[in-house]
Design a protein around this motif. Structure first.
Motif, PDB file in Angstrom:
ATOM      1  N   ILE A 191       0.875  -1.168   0.000  1.00 54.73           N
ATOM      2  CA  ILE A 191       0.000   0.000   0.000  1.00 54.73           C
ATOM      3  C   ILE A 191       0.915   1.221   0.000  1.00 54.73           C
ATOM      4  N   THR A 192       0.914   1.949  -1.098  1.00 53.06           N
ATOM      5  CA  THR A 192       1.872   3.046  -1.264  1.00 53.06           C
ATOM      6  C   THR A 192       1.284   4.416  -0.941  1.00 53.06           C
ATOM      7  N   GLN A 193      -0.036   4.504  -0.847  1.00 53.70           N
ATOM      8  CA  GLN A 193      -0.673   5.790  -0.586  1.00 53.70           C
ATOM      9  C   GLN A 193      -2.019   5.541   0.070  1.00 53.70           C
ATOM     10  N   VAL A 194      -2.312   6.285   1.130  1.00 52.35           N
ATOM     11  CA  VAL A 194      -3.612   6.216   1.801  1.00 52.35           C
ATOM     12  C   VAL A 194      -4.036   7.623   2.192  1.00 52.35           C
ATOM     13  N   VAL A 195      -5.193   8.015   1.730  1.00 47.84           N
ATOM     14  CA  VAL A 195      -5.864   9.225   2.203  1.00 47.84           C
ATOM     15  C   VAL A 195      -7.192   8.727   2.749  1.00 47.84           C
ATOM     16  N   PRO A 196      -7.307   8.587   4.084  1.00 48.26           N
ATOM     17  CA  PRO A 196      -8.502   7.972   4.662  1.00 48.26           C
ATOM     18  C   PRO A 196      -9.804   8.580   4.135  1.00 48.26           C
ATOM     19  N   LEU A 197     -10.729   7.678   3.829  1.00 46.28           N
ATOM     20  CA  LEU A 197     -12.055   8.011   3.300  1.00 46.28           C
ATOM     21  C   LEU A 197     -12.011   8.661   1.921  1.00 46.28           C
ATOM     22  N   ARG A 198     -10.865   8.678   1.258  1.00 48.10           N
ATOM     23  CA  ARG A 198     -10.760   9.273  -0.085  1.00 48.10           C
ATOM     24  C   ARG A 198     -10.131   8.341  -1.107  1.00 48.10           C
ATOM     25  N   SER A 199      -8.940   7.784  -0.781  1.00 47.69           N
ATOM     26  CA  SER A 199      -8.258   6.955  -1.777  1.00 47.69           C
ATOM     27  C   SER A 199      -7.146   6.133  -1.142  1.00 47.69           C
ATOM     28  N   PHE A 200      -6.782   5.079  -1.851  1.00 52.48           N
ATOM     29  CA  PHE A 200      -5.570   4.336  -1.518  1.00 52.48           C
ATOM     30  C   PHE A 200      -5.052   3.675  -2.783  1.00 52.48           C
ATOM     31  N   THR A 201      -3.760   3.355  -2.759  1.00 46.45           N
ATOM     32  CA  THR A 201      -3.110   2.756  -3.918  1.00 46.45           C
ATOM     33  C   THR A 201      -2.346   1.519  -3.483  1.00 46.45           C
ATOM     34  N   ASP A 202      -2.542   0.428  -4.237  1.00 44.44           N
ATOM     35  CA  ASP A 202      -1.714  -0.750  -4.016  1.00 44.44           C
ATOM     36  C   ASP A 202      -0.840  -0.958  -5.244  1.00 44.44           C
ATOM     37  N   TYR A 203       0.394  -1.330  -4.983  1.00 41.57           N
ATOM     38  CA  TYR A 203       1.421  -1.491  -6.010  1.00 41.57           C
ATOM     39  C   TYR A 203       1.980  -2.906  -5.911  1.00 41.57           C
ATOM     40  N   GLN A 204       2.036  -3.609  -7.035  1.00 39.64           N
ATOM     41  CA  GLN A 204       2.578  -4.970  -7.032  1.00 39.64           C
ATOM     42  C   GLN A 204       4.084  -4.922  -6.859  1.00 39.64           C
ATOM     43  N   LYS A 205       4.569  -5.568  -5.806  1.00 35.78           N
ATOM     44  CA  LYS A 205       6.013  -5.697  -5.602  1.00 35.78           C
ATOM     45  C   LYS A 205       6.525  -6.982  -6.244  1.00 35.78           C
TER      46      LYS A 205
END
Length: 152
Positions: free
Chosen positions: A73-87
């Motif tokens: 999980i490379t980015q989290v803005v609670p209640l707005r967005s998150f990003t998962d990146y394949q390692k």
């Protein structure tokens, strides 16, 4: 070649409920077709995602072959967005951004995935023949599951 998959879905729920559902790694198995045998392998220290969280899975995408997949999980803005990146996994690139926008009908959920297959031209041929159809199948299944969960 890099590809982009973009999907939107209106959910008849509140932002907090949508966020709690999507930010739990365990709900990925609910959203994935059973035929893919998706399983979280990590012993997670939190039921909700956080920046830097690494999650290991097993998935059986094609021909009964089970493979490992690791995302961060490379980015989290609670209640707005998150990003998962394949390692680690089958893609040369997999970056999946999840966005949530509250509106008068509930929550508009958007998936934007930037991805690329390995092996250059061979990967592009495999994309045309198999991968694009498989991703459409997965996200069509996901749409149906979310319709049943939030919109019926």
């Amino acid at each position: 070649m890099k590809y982009k998959l973009h999907r939107k879905q209106q959910l008849k729920t509140d932002l907090e409920t949508a966020w709690q559902f999507f930010s739990s790694p365990y709900n990925l198995a609910v959203l994935t077709p059973a035929s893919m045998k998706f399983k979280v392998r990590s012993a997670l220290d939190s039921a909700s995602i956080y920046e830097g969280m690494q999650i290991d899975y097993n998935v059986t995408p094609l021909w009964g072959i089970t493979m490992g997949w690791q995302t961060e999980i490379t980015q989290v803005v609670p209640l707005r967005s998150f990003t998962d990146y394949q390692k680690k996994g089958p893609y040369k690139l997999w970056n999946h951004q999840h966005d949530f926008v509250e509106n008068e009908h509930g929550v508009l959920m958007t998936d934007t995935i930037d991805y690329e297959l390995p092996f250059g031209l061979l990967g592009d041929c495999v994309h045309r023949l198999l991968v694009k159809k498989k991703l459409d199948y997965i996200f069509d299944h996901r749409f149906k599951v979310l319709e049943e969960k939030f919109n019926t």
